[in-house]
Design an enzyme around this catalytic site. Structure first.
Site, PDB file in Angstrom:
ATOM      1  N   TYR A   1      -7.073 -14.986 -21.270  1.00 34.63           N
ATOM      2  CA  TYR A   1      -6.094 -15.446 -19.812  1.00 34.63           C
ATOM      3  C   TYR A   1      -5.003 -14.429 -20.076  1.00 34.63           C
ATOM      4  O   TYR A   1      -4.043 -14.497 -21.346  1.00 34.63           O
ATOM      5  CB  TYR A   1      -5.758 -17.059 -19.842  1.00 34.63           C
TER       6      TYR A   1
ATOM      7  N   GLU B   1      -1.934 -14.054 -17.182  1.00 28.98           N
ATOM      8  CA  GLU B   1      -1.015 -14.356 -16.539  1.00 28.98           C
ATOM      9  C   GLU B   1       0.121 -13.426 -16.929  1.00 28.98           C
ATOM     10  O   GLU B   1       0.371 -12.893 -17.967  1.00 28.98           O
ATOM     11  CB  GLU B   1      -0.710 -15.368 -16.306  1.00 28.98           C
TER      12      GLU B   1
ATOM     13  N   ASP C   1      -5.375   0.618   4.807  1.00 26.41           N
ATOM     14  CA  ASP C   1      -7.038   0.274   4.118  1.00 26.41           C
ATOM     15  C   ASP C   1      -8.465   1.019   3.735  1.00 26.41           C
ATOM     16  O   ASP C   1      -9.183   1.347   4.984  1.00 26.41           O
ATOM     17  CB  ASP C   1      -7.097  -1.369   5.183  1.00 26.41           C
TER      18      ASP C   1
ATOM     19  N   THR D   1     -11.384  -1.955  -1.786  1.00 25.06           N
ATOM     20  CA  THR D   1     -11.582  -2.346  -3.242  1.00 25.06           C
ATOM     21  C   THR D   1     -12.403  -2.047  -3.901  1.00 25.06           C
ATOM     22  O   THR D   1     -12.155  -0.568  -3.959  1.00 25.06           O
ATOM     23  CB  THR D   1     -13.035  -2.870  -2.538  1.00 25.06           C
TER      24      THR D   1
ATOM     25  N   LYS E   1     -17.657  -1.459  -3.425  1.00 29.66           N
ATOM     26  CA  LYS E   1     -18.363  -0.142  -1.938  1.00 29.66           C
ATOM     27  C   LYS E   1     -19.309   1.299  -2.383  1.00 29.66           C
ATOM     28  O   LYS E   1     -20.030   1.354  -3.442  1.00 29.66           O
ATOM     29  CB  LYS E   1     -17.337  -0.678  -0.645  1.00 29.66           C
TER      30      LYS E   1
ATOM     31  N   ARG F   1     -16.957  -5.948  -7.824  1.00 27.23           N
ATOM     32  CA  ARG F   1     -16.653  -6.700  -7.014  1.00 27.23           C
ATOM     33  C   ARG F   1     -14.791  -6.953  -7.581  1.00 27.23           C
ATOM     34  O   ARG F   1     -14.741  -7.533  -8.356  1.00 27.23           O
ATOM     35  CB  ARG F   1     -16.982  -7.799  -7.022  1.00 27.23           C
TER      36      ARG F   1
END
Length: 421
Positions: A56, A58, A202, A228, A231, A237
């Site tokens: 983790y 953060e 985008d 992203t 693609k 992902r």
């Protein structure tokens, strides 16, 4: 057989392992033409499934809220550095979980509830997070939409300029999810400068083409770039945001603490791998081949009487209006799937049908290019599409087409999995 193997999963949970095996077989046996899908390398798969998922983290490198970041910080810094170098951007944030949170971060960074922004209409190729009425971006903000010309199927820059002058948006989006033509970043930048708006590009669909030199880059024109990492970029992902130095802090604060908690470190590592792969010379060859395949497929479909929005394509994506084929997009997509051809039904500009049963289908050539198919195979793919749509209710014909496709694809290896005798 999977690469890397699923030996532990097969022992611990054979039911799930069997389902994953079935999905691998499905991906191997079908012509995958969904424009937002691809195949990642075994190296990306290994990073995605690594022990980094245990940690983790953060916050940002050097400013975390948990200890034990001695390894994670350099991984994230490496991914950011590779993103900056590959795209030539001043700043990169590699923490967005996907494209939608990346776009939401833009809204949070530059807009307040009720503020006006300008974007491409969803039915004309835009994205849900560009102000669709069903999205939070359409409910809490004030989107104004431009569109494409009815005759040309291309973005009408005169309309963009007129709307920007009349509405004075704080943000202008260019790009979307179903745009088969080159995006004119310089023209959008000129409009944004005139009205004092932040220009956001985008490039989720075309990032790999930009990285490979097969599409013009928005860097130097757009203030913020969202994308992203899957693609055409052929990574895991996830998502990234590239910015100028001026907007770096606003975007970073919008991602954390504005929208997200800890980043997915295994995804960050896989993004770093994909960015290194995209910097290689063979990636440029791959990007150019994607476009060559799309153009060849578009020509072959046109020759068979299909009505392509805008008349063709400049990138990986083809949008087809099936009205003249007397079939709607959804039943066509379902029939094609049974015939071993995977794509999605899609609205087309000025579509008289509803979004859940639209007139069109959308397809792309990134995944089949990764498998190794070239222009010489596109006539076969087009013929298979034509035959399957004509035989939408004939299961025997659809099964026959699916068998022919399996036979073709048997000669083109799938990254990360190989069929066993």
């Amino acid at each position: 057989m999977h690469q890397p193997p699923l030996s532990h999963l097969s022992a611990a949970d054979p039911d799930l392992a069997g389902l994953i095996e079935a999905e691998a077989r499905r991906q191997h046996d079908k012509v995958r033409l969904i424009a937002s899908e691809n195949y990642v390398s075994p190296a990306v798969l290994e990073a995605t499934g690594s022990v980094l998922t245990n940690k983790y983290s953060e916050g940002y490198p050097g400013k975390r809220y948990y200890e034990g970041q001695q390894v994670v910080d350099p991984i994230e810094e490496l991914a950011k550095a590779r993103a900056r170098e590959l795209f030539g951007a001043a700043h990169a944030n590699v923490q967005p979980y996907s494209g939608s949170p990346a776009n939401l971060a833009v809204h949070l960074a530059f807009l307040n509830p009720g503020d006006t922004f300008l974007s491409l209409e969803l039915a004309h190729g835009g994205h849900l997070t560009h102000g669709s009425p069903v999205s939070i971006t359409g409910k809490w903000l004030r989107p104004v939409h431009y569109g494409v010309g009815r005759e040309t199927g291309r973005v009408d820059m005169d309309q963009v300029r007129d709307l920007a002058r009349a509405e004075r948006p704080k943000v202008i989006f260019c790009g979307g999810t179903a745009i088969p033509r080159t995006i004119d970043f310089p023209a959008f930048a000129e409009v944004a400068r005139e009205v004092g708006a932040v220009l956001v590009a985008d490039i989720a669909h075309i990032a790999g083409l930009v990285a490979g030199g097969a599409h013009p880059s928005p860097v130097g024109y757009a203030d913020v770039i969202t994308t992203t990492t899957h693609k055409t970029l052929r990574g895991p992902r996830g998502a990234m945001i590239l910015t100028t130095e001026e907007h770096a802090t606003a975007i970073d604060k919008a991602i954390f603490p504005g929208l997200q908690g800890g980043p997915h470190n295994h995804t960050t590592a896989a993004i770093a791998v994909a960015l290194k792969e995209a910097a290689q010379e063979d990636f440029k060859t791959y990007a150019r081949q994607i476009v060559a395949n799309a153009r060849a497929l578009a020509a072959a479909l046109t020759a068979r009487g299909f009505d392509l929005v805008s008349g063709g394509t400049d990138n990986h994506l083809i949008l087809i209006d099936l009205t003249n084929k007397d079939i709607a997009g959804k039943p066509a997509a379902k029939a094609l799937d049974r015939a071993g051809i995977e794509l999605n039904f899609n609205t087309v500009p000025f579509d008289p049908r509803k979004p859940w049963s639209p007139s069109g289908i959308r397809l792309g050539t990134a995944a089949i290019t990764t498998r190794g198919l070239t222009e010489e195979h596109m006539a076969f793919v087009a013929a298979s599409i034509d035959q399957a749509i004509a035989a939408a209710d004939d299961e025997a014909t659809l099964d026959k087409i699916a068998g022919e496709i399996r036979e073709l694809l048997a000669g083109f290896p799938m990254p990360g999995w190989a069929a066993t005798p």
